[in-house]
Design an enzyme around this catalytic site. Structure first.
Site, PDB file in Angstrom:
ATOM      1  N   ASP A  48       1.488   6.455   5.348  1.00 19.62           N
ATOM      2  CA  ASP A  48       0.530   5.463   4.855  1.00 19.62           C
ATOM      3  C   ASP A  48       1.051   4.719   3.626  1.00 19.62           C
ATOM      4  O   ASP A  48       0.353   3.901   3.044  1.00 19.62           O
ATOM      5  CB  ASP A  48      -0.809   6.151   4.563  1.00 19.62           C
ATOM      6  N   GLU A  50      -9.453   3.451   1.845  1.00 20.14           N
ATOM      7  CA  GLU A  50      -8.877   3.535   0.496  1.00 20.14           C
ATOM      8  C   GLU A  50      -7.790   2.505   0.238  1.00 20.14           C
ATOM      9  O   GLU A  50      -7.527   2.145  -0.907  1.00 20.14           O
ATOM     10  CB  GLU A  50      -8.328   4.951   0.260  1.00 20.14           C
ATOM     11  N   ASP A  68     -12.273   6.860   3.278  1.00 16.37           N
ATOM     12  CA  ASP A  68     -11.077   6.646   4.100  1.00 16.37           C
ATOM     13  C   ASP A  68     -10.665   5.175   4.118  1.00 16.37           C
ATOM     14  O   ASP A  68      -9.586   4.837   4.591  1.00 16.37           O
ATOM     15  CB  ASP A  68     -11.345   7.158   5.521  1.00 16.37           C
ATOM     16  N   ARG A 100      -7.585  -0.699   0.800  1.00 12.71           N
ATOM     17  CA  ARG A 100      -8.072  -1.939   0.173  1.00 12.71           C
ATOM     18  C   ARG A 100      -8.391  -1.713  -1.305  1.00 12.71           C
ATOM     19  O   ARG A 100      -8.314  -2.651  -2.106  1.00 12.71           O
ATOM     20  CB  ARG A 100      -9.290  -2.457   0.941  1.00 12.71           C
ATOM     21  N   ASP A 153      -2.723  10.111   3.498  1.00 12.01           N
ATOM     22  CA  ASP A 153      -4.129   9.711   3.603  1.00 12.01           C
ATOM     23  C   ASP A 153      -4.904  10.736   4.439  1.00 12.01           C
ATOM     24  O   ASP A 153      -4.872  10.695   5.667  1.00 12.01           O
ATOM     25  CB  ASP A 153      -4.223   8.317   4.248  1.00 12.01           C
ATOM     26  N   LYS A 159       0.856  -1.194   0.000  1.00  4.90           N
ATOM     27  CA  LYS A 159       0.000   0.000   0.000  1.00  4.90           C
ATOM     28  C   LYS A 159       0.888   1.238   0.000  1.00  4.90           C
ATOM     29  O   LYS A 159       1.682   1.435   0.906  1.00  4.90           O
ATOM     30  CB  LYS A 159      -0.909  -0.007   1.236  1.00  4.90           C
ATOM     31  N   LYS A 210     -10.431  12.928   7.639  1.00  3.07           N
ATOM     32  CA  LYS A 210      -9.994  12.578   8.989  1.00  3.07           C
ATOM     33  C   LYS A 210      -9.974  13.824   9.877  1.00  3.07           C
ATOM     34  O   LYS A 210      -9.748  14.924   9.388  1.00  3.07           O
ATOM     35  CB  LYS A 210      -8.568  12.003   8.947  1.00  3.07           C
TER      36      LYS A 210
HETATM   37  N1  BES Z   1      -4.395   4.442   6.769  1.00  2.00           N
HETATM   38  C1  BES Z   1      -5.550   4.206   7.545  1.00  2.00           C
HETATM   39  C2  BES Z   1      -5.326   3.228   8.697  1.00  2.00           C
HETATM   40  C3  BES Z   1      -4.373   3.646   9.787  1.00  2.00           C
HETATM   41  C4  BES Z   1      -4.841   4.222  10.945  1.00  2.00           C
HETATM   42  C5  BES Z   1      -3.022   3.401   9.672  1.00  2.00           C
HETATM   43  C6  BES Z   1      -3.965   4.579  11.938  1.00  2.00           C
HETATM   44  C7  BES Z   1      -2.136   3.750  10.677  1.00  2.00           C
HETATM   45  C8  BES Z   1      -2.604   4.336  11.812  1.00  2.00           C
HETATM   46  C9  BES Z   1      -6.637   3.624   6.657  1.00  2.00           C
HETATM   47  O1  BES Z   1      -6.655   4.052   5.352  1.00  2.00           O
HETATM   48  C10 BES Z   1      -7.949   4.030   7.240  1.00  2.00           C
HETATM   49  O2  BES Z   1      -8.258   5.179   7.229  1.00  2.00           O
HETATM   50  N2  BES Z   1      -8.692   3.046   7.729  1.00  2.00           N
HETATM   51  C11 BES Z   1      -9.962   3.278   8.302  1.00  2.00           C
HETATM   52  C12 BES Z   1     -10.909   2.242   7.741  1.00  2.00           C
HETATM   53  C13 BES Z   1     -12.351   2.491   8.094  1.00  2.00           C
HETATM   54  C14 BES Z   1     -12.849   3.728   7.419  1.00  2.00           C
HETATM   55  C15 BES Z   1     -13.148   1.285   7.694  1.00  2.00           C
HETATM   56  C16 BES Z   1      -9.849   3.126   9.803  1.00  2.00           C
HETATM   57  O3  BES Z   1      -9.112   2.245  10.262  1.00  2.00           O
HETATM   58  O4  BES Z   1     -10.461   3.915  10.505  1.00  2.00           O
HETATM   59 ZN    ZN Z   2      -4.879   4.701   4.572  1.00  2.00          ZN
HETATM   60 MN    MN Z   3      -7.761   5.825   5.076  1.00  2.00          MN
END
Ligand code: BES
Ligand code: ZN
Ligand code: MN
Length: 489
Positions: A277, A338, A336, A340, A258, A253, A265
């Site tokens: 990210d 993204e 968010d 996947r 992000d 990834k 966010k």
């Molecule tokens: N890059 C983030 C996940 C992340 C969070 C990595 C904290 C490192 C530290 C990812 O893209 C994300 O935003 N995931 C969301 C998914 C949700 C919207 C289903 C999350 O984990 O809140």
């Molecule tokens: Zn992310």
């Molecule tokens: Mn995200």
């Protein structure tokens, strides 16, 4: 930033050295170099435990640092890595260090030397590129190994230089702010690194990605003023392959920033870390850059899925449907989620080449961090034998993973009224539903997924982890590739 730590394997202590790290166990005799009794050391709070150090004042000659190694007979590579890191921190600011750490443990000399280099170098890591007038101070380290351990130490030092440099590079990439590392710049870096390290490299721009049907990567990229890049790296082992050739695919990834996109966010500390990210892509790139030097016997193909994720008038909207490389569709319920989406295209491409196994690595879910904390990555997948290989690699690298179940029953939480699946599941088991989403793109290729959201960074120095990006996964992937065997299906 340049890695200014030089480590050499030597036969005796250099005459002019500023610091000598003397290994001291929790039991057994105290080496004479220390000049103090165990009772005296104990009085000063030093018991020889792994990671402990005590600087022994002396009026002349080199500074002696007592270096805890625990029970020397039970020392593992992780012990040596931690001890070496402790020495690096205790000797910080000094220009030359020597230690007999490799000779002090009963561990295989090559493994010990590699771990010692990794520990010392990675504990010395600082991201200084954007600090005016600050550079990593140069330090030369002599690992003293004698007799039958000399040859092993020589080769271990060489391997350690390679693996530590790879992890160092991954940290540098992840620590680099968004404007200094766009998807295009990341691709440029990948091309340069590939040339230096004997990898084949191909870069795909938005036009090519459109022709290829990579709607996931392009969908995430729609909100950005910067184009996306997919980088395909190939490592071909040189020489005649013995037996049947093995092939491993790695997908990373590469979200260079992000913001969450339309599902923006909040402006908190975790958002400020979202320059990292792309840590998964950095781990794949850095790991692959080490394969030739380490004479890896497995063919490895890497896909770096690079773009930033931003809100804008052109950004993908809630309810939009994306079509991925393998023809499947997803309805966006959270922009968010993204990671996947970009991985879906990479995994689809990887699957097409029918590799023996495929691993992806991604800072994918806060849910995985909630489940396992910041020290441990999640691993999920479709093939237990391959997951076992990932766990073993993690153990050797001391980059801990813990398996979460790929519970098929949770797949229904991804059901969509209009597309093959939504891009988010329900409120619980977010790490699992994310992995279930990814599994839609892996066909029948044995596959493992590493969720490194937790261990991608540390707040403060901790052993061989230095504050900021950790480069987690880089050495794990190297170990995985070097020891890879075709998993039974
Ligand atoms: N890059 C983030 C996940 C992340 C969070 C990595 C904290 C490192 C530290 C990812 O893209 C994300 O935003 N995931 C969301 C998914 C949700 C919207 C289903 C999350 O984990 O809140
Ligand atoms: Zn992310
Ligand atoms: Mn995200």
């Amino acid at each position: 930033m340049a890695n200014n730590v030089t480590v050499d394997s030597v036969r005796s202590f250099p005459r002019k050295v500023e610091v000598i790290g003397v290994p001291v166990g929790t039991t057994g005799a105290i080496p004479r170099q220390v000049g103090l009794s165990r009772a005296t050391l104990n009085t000063h709070g030093f018991h020889g435990r792994v990671g402990q150090t005590l600087t022994v004042p002396s009026s002349s000659g080199p500074t002696i640092i007592a270096l805890g190694i625990g029970d020397s007979r039970k020392a593992t590579v992780a012990t040596v890595r931690r001890s070496a890191a402790a020495l690096a921190r205790a000797a910080s600011g000094r220009a030359s260090v020597a230690t007999s750490l490799v000779d002090a443990v009963s561990l295989d000399a090559r493994a010990a030397a590699q771990a010692a280099v990794e520990g010392f170098v990675l504990a010395s890591y600082r991201y200084t590129d954007l600090k005016s007038g600050v550079e990593n101070p140069a330090v030369s380290v002599a690992l003293v190994a004698t007799g039958s351990r000399a040859k092993g130490c020589d080769s271990g030092v060489e391997r350690g230089r390679t693996t530590a440099a790879a992890a160092w590079t991954a940290r540098d990439l992840a620590n680099t702010p968004p404007a200094y590392l766009t998807a295009r710049m990341m691709a440029d870096r990948a091309v340069a690194m590939a040339k230096e390290s004997g990898l084949d490299v191909e870069v795909f721009d938005n036009d090519k990605l459109a022709v290829m049907g990579c709607g996931g990567l392009l969908g995430v990229n729609r909100g950005s003023i910067e184009p996306a890049r997919m980088v395909k790296l190939t490592y071909n082992p040189s020489g005649k392959p013995s037996g049947s050739p093995r092939h491993l695919v790695m997908v990373g990834k590469g979200i260079t920033y992000d913001s969450g996109g339309i599902s923006l966010k909040p402006s908190d500390a975790s958002h400020a870390n979202m320059k990292m990210d792309m840590s998964g892509a950095a781990a794949v790139l850095s790991a692959m850059s080490a394969l030739k030097a380490l004479r890896c016997r497995t063919k490895v193909t890497g896909y770096l899925m690079c773009t930033d994720n931003r809100p804008s008038g052109s950004a993908m909207a809630m309810g939009d449907v994306l079509t991925f490389r393998n023809g499947k569709t997803s309805e966006i319920h959270n922009t968010d989620a993204e990671g996947r989406l970009v991985l879906a295209d990479g995994l689809s491409l990887g699957t097409e080449s029918k590799p023996d196994a495929m691993v992806d690595i991604a800072t994918l879910t806060g849910a995985c961090m909630a489940a396992l904390g910041t020290k441990i990555a999640g691993v999920l997948g479709t093939n237990e034998a391959f997951i076992e290989q990932v766990k073993e690699a993690a153990g050797r690298a001391d980059e801990p993973v813990w398996q979460l179940p790929l519970e098929r029953d949770y797949r229904r939480s991804l059901d969509s009224n209009v597309a093959d699946m939504r891009n988010i599941g329900g409120p619980y088991a977010g790490a699992i539903t994310a992995a279930l989403f990814l599994s839609e793109f892996t066909g029948n290729v044995p596959w493992a997924h590493l969720d490194i959201a937790g261990p991608m960074s540390v707040d403060g120095d901790d052993g061989w982890l230095s504050r900021g990006a950790t480069g987690f996964g880089t050495r794990l992937l190297i170990e995985l590739a070097l020891n890879f065997t075709k998993p039974k299906r």
